[in-house]
Design an enzyme around this catalytic site. Structure first.
Site, PDB file in Angstrom:
ATOM      1  N   LYS A 119     -14.112  -4.103   6.805  1.00 13.56           N
ATOM      2  CA  LYS A 119     -14.492  -3.190   7.696  1.00 13.56           C
ATOM      3  C   LYS A 119     -15.602  -3.750   8.730  1.00 13.56           C
ATOM      4  O   LYS A 119     -15.534  -3.414   9.982  1.00 13.56           O
ATOM      5  CB  LYS A 119     -14.806  -1.926   7.107  1.00 13.56           C
ATOM      6  CG  LYS A 119     -13.868  -1.036   6.514  1.00 13.56           C
ATOM      7  CD  LYS A 119     -13.895   0.308   6.064  1.00 13.56           C
ATOM      8  CE  LYS A 119     -12.927   1.014   5.600  1.00 13.56           C
ATOM      9  NZ  LYS A 119     -13.066   2.391   5.338  1.00 13.56           N
ATOM     10  N   LYS A 202       2.842  -0.729   2.267  1.00 13.41           N
ATOM     11  CA  LYS A 202       2.509   0.560   1.451  1.00 13.41           C
ATOM     12  C   LYS A 202       2.518   1.613   2.592  1.00 13.41           C
ATOM     13  O   LYS A 202       2.103   1.549   3.639  1.00 13.41           O
ATOM     14  CB  LYS A 202       1.079   0.363   0.713  1.00 13.41           C
ATOM     15  CG  LYS A 202       0.751   1.294  -0.113  1.00 13.41           C
ATOM     16  CD  LYS A 202      -0.611   0.985  -0.705  1.00 13.41           C
ATOM     17  CE  LYS A 202      -1.037   2.127  -1.689  1.00 13.41           C
ATOM     18  NZ  LYS A 202      -2.463   1.778  -2.272  1.00 13.41           N
ATOM     19  N   LYS A 205      -1.299   6.767   6.108  1.00  8.63           N
ATOM     20  CA  LYS A 205      -1.378   7.796   7.035  1.00  8.63           C
ATOM     21  C   LYS A 205      -1.476   7.174   8.516  1.00  8.63           C
ATOM     22  O   LYS A 205      -1.111   7.630   9.513  1.00  8.63           O
ATOM     23  CB  LYS A 205      -2.586   8.530   6.756  1.00  8.63           C
ATOM     24  CG  LYS A 205      -3.914   7.629   6.734  1.00  8.63           C
ATOM     25  CD  LYS A 205      -5.162   8.703   6.566  1.00  8.63           C
ATOM     26  CE  LYS A 205      -6.314   7.800   6.599  1.00  8.63           C
ATOM     27  NZ  LYS A 205      -6.837   6.986   5.700  1.00  8.63           N
TER      28      LYS A 205
END
Length: 339
Positions: A119, A202, A205
């Site tokens: 990140k 996978k 969202k």
């Protein structure tokens, strides 16, 4: 004198309120197992809202998503009387233990955690927060504050659990046996659900068109399954390597209906992908509809939803405060009389 009752093994799992809805991959891959474990384990399930603020967020949206996430956990079958289901920020002992654990964690050890590296590289080191850096230590505190015996984890969470185990062992070595060193619980039989639009990835969202959300309407779900990517062949068979899209649809049907994969595939002899998509949509919609309806019902009574949150928080704090008291005593903090 009868022997004292032996409590079932304690497990803990958490989920972030970072989306407007969970999806069918969350449910079939993990949440359905949570429901089962509340009858076999001393189960603690937490909406980890504190983890959700390690990156930029909208406060009003976080509040709404936390309520909806809690409602979804109840709607899928978690029973506040058979398990402890609560919101992380309602139990301040998580953060209190996290500080003690941070003082046991090496800087280099924390900087090697994969999530922070990934990140911080994407967003830039200057924009990465200290909270993102210490995220795995708070996650360790989430587990250790309840003296969990085991943690259901996926392969992508193995590193975080190893840090948790290391910190618990280190604390016990430095200050005496205080914290339970949890074991990893790898549940192999859960369904692996992939993206409808990109079956090599996978379900997530971040891919709205390929994600079947639990709160999607029947019409939206039907459209997503009708557009699901398959392949250029015609044969319907279970082959995740060569036919990931077809296999994904079969996996969803098998996980929901319980029909063996062999029987399921045999039923498509002489039929096409259109039939497979339509059948899968029908199975998934029938499975999801009562969950969505229950969430709507719960969200229409926010006072009752918050009451249930308070009930879960009280149960969780009853365990957490004992652990924190033992930790504080072990490190040498002075206790207030009566506390």
């Amino acid at each position: 004198m009868p022997a004292p009752a032996v409590r079932p093994a304690r497990v803990l799992s958490g989920i972030q309120p970072t989306a407007d809805s969970f999806h069918i991959g969350n449910h079939l891959g993990a949440l359905r197992e949570w429901v089962r474990m509340q009858d076999t384990h001393d189960a603690y399930y937490v909406v980890v809202d504190q983890h959700a603020i390690t990156v930029d967020h909208d406060p009003a949206l976080l509040r709404q998503r936390t309520l909806v996430s809690f409602a979804q956990l109840l709607a899928i079958g978690l029973d506040p009387e058979r398990c402890t289901v609560f919101v992380q920020s309602h139990v301040p002992e998580h953060s209190q233990l996290a500080w003690v654990l941070e003082c046991q964690t090496g800087f280099g050890e924390a900087s090697r955690m994969t999530q922070f590296k990934d990140k911080s590289q994407k967003g830039g080191a200057d924009r990465s927060t200290v909270g993102l850096f210490t995220y795995p230590i708070l996650q360790a505190a989430d587990i250790l504050i309840y003296q969990a015996d085991a943690v259901p984890v996926g392969e992508d969470q193995r590193q975080h659990l190893e840090l948790t185990r290391d910190l618990a062992s280190r604390f016990n070595t430095n200050f005496g046996d205080t914290l339970t060193v949890p074991q990893a619980m790898f549940v192999k039989e859960t369904a692996k659900i992939v993206d409808l639009a990109d079956p090599t990835s996978k379900m997530s969202k971040s891919s709205p068109s390929g994600c079947a959300f639990l709160l999607d309407s029947d019409a939206v779900l039907a459209k997503k399954f009708k557009s699901a990517v398959t392949d250029s062949e015609r044969e319907i068979r279970f082959d995740p390597a060569e036919k990931p899209g077809v296999s994904n649809l079969l996996t969803m049907q098998q996980a929901i209906t319980g029909v063996t994969m062999e029987s399921l595939v045999a039923g498509y002899e002489g039929r096409g992908y259109g039939d497979l998509k339509a059948d899968t949509a029908e199975v998934v919609i029938s499975f999801i509809r009562p969950i969505r309806e229950r969430v709507v019902e719960l969200m229409e009574h926010p006072d009752e939803l918050r009451r249930l949150m308070g009930h879960g928080a009280a149960k969780a704090r009853e365990t957490a405060r004992h652990t924190l008291a033992a930790v504080y005593d072990a490190v040498g903090f002075v206790a207030i009389p009566g506390e």
